[in-house]
Design a protein around this motif. Structure first.
Motif, PDB file in Angstrom:
ATOM      1  N   ARG A 158      37.787  38.558  44.991  1.00 47.42           N
ATOM      2  CA  ARG A 158      37.142  37.592  45.820  1.00 47.42           C
ATOM      3  C   ARG A 158      36.568  36.572  44.602  1.00 47.42           C
ATOM      4  NH1 ARG A 158      32.393  37.053  46.837  1.00 47.42           N
ATOM      5  NH2 ARG A 158      31.752  35.963  48.558  1.00 47.42           N
ATOM      6  N   GLU A 159      36.039  36.836  43.534  1.00 48.60           N
ATOM      7  CA  GLU A 159      35.823  36.173  42.436  1.00 48.60           C
ATOM      8  C   GLU A 159      36.677  35.204  41.903  1.00 48.60           C
ATOM      9  OE1 GLU A 159      34.524  37.856  39.017  1.00 48.60           O
ATOM     10  OE2 GLU A 159      33.068  36.390  38.418  1.00 48.60           O
ATOM     11  N   LYS A 160      37.707  36.033  41.513  1.00 46.91           N
ATOM     12  CA  LYS A 160      38.917  35.240  40.979  1.00 46.91           C
ATOM     13  C   LYS A 160      39.554  34.192  41.993  1.00 46.91           C
ATOM     14  CE  LYS A 160      39.819  37.534  37.009  1.00 46.91           C
ATOM     15  NZ  LYS A 160      40.187  39.030  37.217  1.00 46.91           N
ATOM     16  N   ALA A 161      39.458  34.357  43.265  1.00 46.39           N
ATOM     17  CA  ALA A 161      39.812  33.349  44.172  1.00 46.39           C
ATOM     18  C   ALA A 161      38.608  32.536  44.462  1.00 46.39           C
ATOM     19  CB  ALA A 161      40.234  34.160  45.490  1.00 46.39           C
ATOM     20  N   GLY A 162      37.570  32.375  43.671  1.00 40.06           N
ATOM     21  CA  GLY A 162      36.710  31.352  43.819  1.00 40.06           C
ATOM     22  C   GLY A 162      35.996  31.346  45.077  1.00 40.06           C
ATOM     23  N   LEU A 163      35.789  32.611  45.565  1.00 36.32           N
ATOM     24  CA  LEU A 163      35.130  32.605  46.854  1.00 36.32           C
ATOM     25  C   LEU A 163      33.557  33.182  46.598  1.00 36.32           C
ATOM     26  CD1 LEU A 163      38.123  34.278  48.996  1.00 36.32           C
ATOM     27  CD2 LEU A 163      37.147  32.051  49.130  1.00 36.32           C
TER      28      LEU A 163
END
Lengths: 233, 233
Positions: A158-163
């Motif tokens: 989720r973080e890597k996806a910028g969420l």
DNA sequence: CGTAGGTTTGACTGATCTCAAGTTTGGTGG
DNA sequence: CCACCAAACTTGAGATCAGTCAAACCTACG
């Protein structure tokens, strides 16, 4: 929309413009809808724009096993570029917006733009790495670790996806879904979540999860993000 | 040697000659040797010529989970074409002969021969499909089904690889290996094999297995080969 | 507000694991 | 060619993690 695609690739030049020329159809579905069902012939590839989806397979006895979760930026159904028959289903867990493009178009693009092909191929290789980790998770970790690991992976991706922050997020899936992803029952998932909370590793309020101590949580989950290969999507 | 590669691809022209020009090194290892260890940076791709190998991962507690078996004709380590850091280990289960080629060479080949790239990409997609089935197998089937499914898959792939009849074969792996592939213990695998034999589904003599009734066995295993996508390698 | 889907809790069951002791097998050296 | 040894396989008995069944409780939504 889909310049998320570019972020994932390592090496891209001005095939960016070719990407932009891809005929995309923006679509939206309600939670619970299927993008694809096992056994169907698919000719479409999707990129998720918002919301969450999962892939799953079922045994002949009807048991469901979720094999991956997907979120904004994920390219889903890439395998139907080269394999026509779906070996699994894809279902929206929340309301979903996504871009659809004919597999044939994407195939043309890939054939004329090696850099794009490489980026997408790398994506499928990372997919494979994540599947391997899931086999390990379901095969060799106990219930608490499985649930914790699933949470860590979800938070990290989720973080890597910028969420948003991995320390605080809303779960898009039910405890039934977590059970089907971890090879457990919903009852036992509930108990493991309660246990993780009791140990101070997470705090919960309905679907909201806070990871109190990322280090300790990773340790409890036996989570090492190396297998995500710095997943950019 | 490696025209097995060609068999796997659908569409190949006279990149056959390019394939033949690949700098290959024939090698041999004893059972138990590693071709690759988790965490290493690999710059080599392998094609198995004879013998059997497995990929595995381990938990931090040391438990091993085999995530795939490999046999003659299988291309192993393809992911190191695009991902450098190994997320798993590869170990020979029997004496093994294989051809090694530098990832960089293969990458060059792939860049200039789209048909080869497509064939290899398809191979990685099929790999993914097999992993999904393994997640299902380990996550949602009971012990008897898991062991039976593993046997069916092995028999089916062996046949597709031209290694002999699926009804009668020699297992290259120990019951420990089967346990690590199915997420069980060696003790329980032993009991399940005995059970399958008692039910007349298989006959065993040491490592030799005969599948007595392929139909009934597939049913007991919940095995449907569709996920192998007519795996040609 | 009624209802359905989701979550939580409890009591009991059971599949699989653990531990442990044999037995068989295949390879090795004398 | 035999004796030995380590690895693999087999079997038994008891322990346990996770499953099953069932009921109650939320809570979002119509």
């Amino acid at each position: 929309m889909t310049r998320k695609l570019e972020r994932l690739g390592t090496l891209n030049e001005q095939d960016r413009s070719a990407l932009r020329d891809l005929p995309l159809t923006a679509r939206r579905t309600a939670a619970g809808q299927h993008l694809l069902r096992e056994g169907e012939d698919s000719t479409t590839c999707y990129v998720l724009l918002s919301g969450y989806a999962c892939r799953y397979k079922t045994t002949s006895a009807g048991a469901r096993q979720i094999v991956s979760f997907h979120m904004a930026g994920d390219i889903v159904d890439l395998q139907h570029l080269l394999l026509s028959r779906a070996d699994h289903s894809i279902q929206a867990m929340t309301e979903l917006t996504f871009a659809a493009t004919p597999a044939a178009e994407l195939k043309k693009l890939v054939q004329s733009h090696p850099a794009i092909a490489e980026a997408l191929w790398r994506d499928t290789l990372i997919d494979g790495s994540v599947y391997r980790e899931w086999v390990l998770n379901v095969g060799r970790r106990d219930a608490k670790q499985r649930v914790a690991h699933m949470l860590c992976e979800f938070a990290a991706r989720r973080e890597k996806a910028g969420l948003g922050s991995p320390a605080s997020f809303e779960l898009p899936m039910t405890q039934d879904d977590i059970a089907d992803a971890t090879g457990l029952t919903n009852v036992h998932v509930n108990r493991m979540l309660a246990l993780l909370a009791a140990e101070g590793l997470i705090a919960r309020d309905k679907r909201h999860v806070e990871i109190e101590d990322w280090e300790r949580m990773c340790e409890a989950a036996d989570f090492d993000p190396a297998y995500l290969h710095a997943l950019a999507a």
